[in-house]
Design an enzyme around this catalytic site. Structure first.
Site, mmCIF file in Angstrom:
data_model
loop_
_atom_site.group_PDB
_atom_site.id
_atom_site.type_symbol
_atom_site.label_atom_id
_atom_site.label_comp_id
_atom_site.label_asym_id
_atom_site.label_seq_id
_atom_site.Cartn_x
_atom_site.Cartn_y
_atom_site.Cartn_z
ATOM 1 N N LYS A 21 -2.100 -2.847 7.990
ATOM 2 C CA LYS A 21 -3.315 -2.454 8.699
ATOM 3 C C LYS A 21 -3.484 -3.257 9.979
ATOM 4 C CE LYS A 21 -6.209 -0.690 4.951
ATOM 5 N NZ LYS A 21 -7.507 -0.827 4.259
ATOM 6 N N HIS B 200 -2.691 2.664 -5.853
ATOM 7 C CA HIS B 200 -3.444 1.426 -5.685
ATOM 8 C C HIS B 200 -3.583 0.662 -6.996
ATOM 9 C CE1 HIS B 200 -4.798 0.404 -1.707
ATOM 10 N NE2 HIS B 200 -5.704 -0.390 -2.219
ATOM 11 N N ARG C 174 0.859 -1.176 0.000
ATOM 12 C CA ARG C 174 0.000 0.000 0.000
ATOM 13 C C ARG C 174 0.898 1.230 0.000
ATOM 14 N NH1 ARG C 174 -2.177 -3.549 3.907
ATOM 15 N NH2 ARG C 174 -4.278 -4.307 3.378
ATOM 16 N N ARG D 24 -0.787 -1.625 -7.049
ATOM 17 C CA ARG D 24 -1.051 -2.764 -6.153
ATOM 18 C C ARG D 24 -2.006 -3.756 -6.820
ATOM 19 N NH1 ARG D 24 -1.269 -4.321 -0.585
ATOM 20 N NH2 ARG D 24 -3.359 -4.852 0.192
#
Length: 323
Positions: A177, A245, A153, A248
């Site tokens: 996270k 993103h 991320r 990703r």
């Protein structure tokens, strides 16, 4: 709006939950939308019936309101009637059985493999580049190599410290996270690009791998977005198709296309639940369908065009925060 319960409800949100002005404005609009529907049915907001609220939800659905909008409005109304119940303004909760539509999971955007290569190559400084331009491109290339090689991320990448890297570094320890840690392998091209950046930034003596204008601080997300847009322009990729993103998503999609299994992909991406990772199987299924329609003899219409290439347009909007 003159209904007796709305003002105390909004005051409660502001005082007890520290709701921002924008949040209060959204709740006010949601209450007004529900009230307008109920008035058309001969009911009021504070005396609404369960049938009246269900009719309101049906109206939203038939009007083409987005699922996310409907879900947000229903959440507001549920909270409103719970407030009326707890404040002894009602003895029942007509919204107790109100069902919100399931969120629509959109497919993530991703680049083709050739587009990723072009984007990374755009980070090669041209002859005669100024020192500032040279550093910007070297930093951009290192960031792109890392994002595409590891699936990090953007927040995880910008938090990387300089001392995380040694010349022989093969694995990176990433804190993602929820404080979850994972090890991700570092490819040779990514390691070489990082070493080039470390050499370029040696005199800055920053603790961060990607330092901003002030060496003591890391590069901001906005700062990286500007660099990414510049590299995209050099590679001929439109800005609306580019974001950290997207890199990703491209990593995950290409890994799956080359034989990676979902469990491995889940670990590399740092997903807490494999159901989040499974969205990439839908991306692959969509791509395979397009290939069959384009190349299989029965996939062609009499005009020679693919019989049906319509499919869900990849979008990164609804689930990016989880992906």
């Amino acid at each position: 709006m003159h209904q007796s319960g709305t003002e105390p409800f909004l005051e409660m949100l502001a005082a007890e939950r520290a709701a921002a002005p924008a949040t209060l404005a959204a709740y006010t609009a949601d209450l007004a939308d529900c009230e307008a529907s109920l008035l058309r049915q001969g009911e009021s907001l504070d005396t609404a019936s369960a049938d009246g609220l269900r009719a309101w939800v049906s109206e939203m659905s038939t009007s083409g309101a987005a699922r996310r909008t409907i879900a947000r409005r229903i959440s507001c109304i549920r909270q409103y009637y719970l407030f009326l119940l707890r404040d002894d303004r009602r003895t029942d909760n007509p919204a107790a059985q109100l069902d919100a539509p399931p969120p629509q999971r959109a497919l993530p955007k991703f680049l083709t493999e050739s587009e990723v290569v072009a984007l990374i190559e755009a980070g090669t400084p041209p002859a005669g580049a100024t020192p500032a331009e040279r550093r910007r491109l070297i930093l951009g290339r290192a960031a792109l190599e890392l994002l595409y090689a590891t699936g990090l991320r953007i927040s995880e990448m910008l938090a990387l410290r300089r001392d995380s890297f040694r010349e022989n570094t093969r694995m990176l320890l990433i804190r993602g996270k929820g404080g979850r840690e994972r090890l991700v392998p570092l490819s040779d091209p990514a390691r070489d690009a990082v070493q080039a950046l470390l050499l370029e930034d040696k005199a800055r003596a920053s603790p961060w791998l990607f330092s901003g204008r002030a060496p003591a601080k890391p590069l901001t997300r906005q700062g990286f977005d500007k660099i990414l847009a510049e590299l995209g322009g050099r590679a001929g990729i439109p800005p609306d198709r580019l974001s950290p993103h997207v890199l990703r998503h491209s990593f995950a999609t290409h890994m799956l296309a080359h034989g990676a299994d979902l469990r491995t992909l889940q670990i590399l991406l740092g997903h807490a639940d494999i159901s989040t990772t499974q969205i990439y199987t839908h991306v692959q299924a969509d791509r395979l369908r397009e290939i069959v329609q384009a190349h299989h003899p029965l996939g062609q219409s009499p005009s020679g065009q693919p019989a049906d290439t319509a499919g869900p347009e990849p979008s990164a909007a609804s689930d990016e925060k989880n992906l």
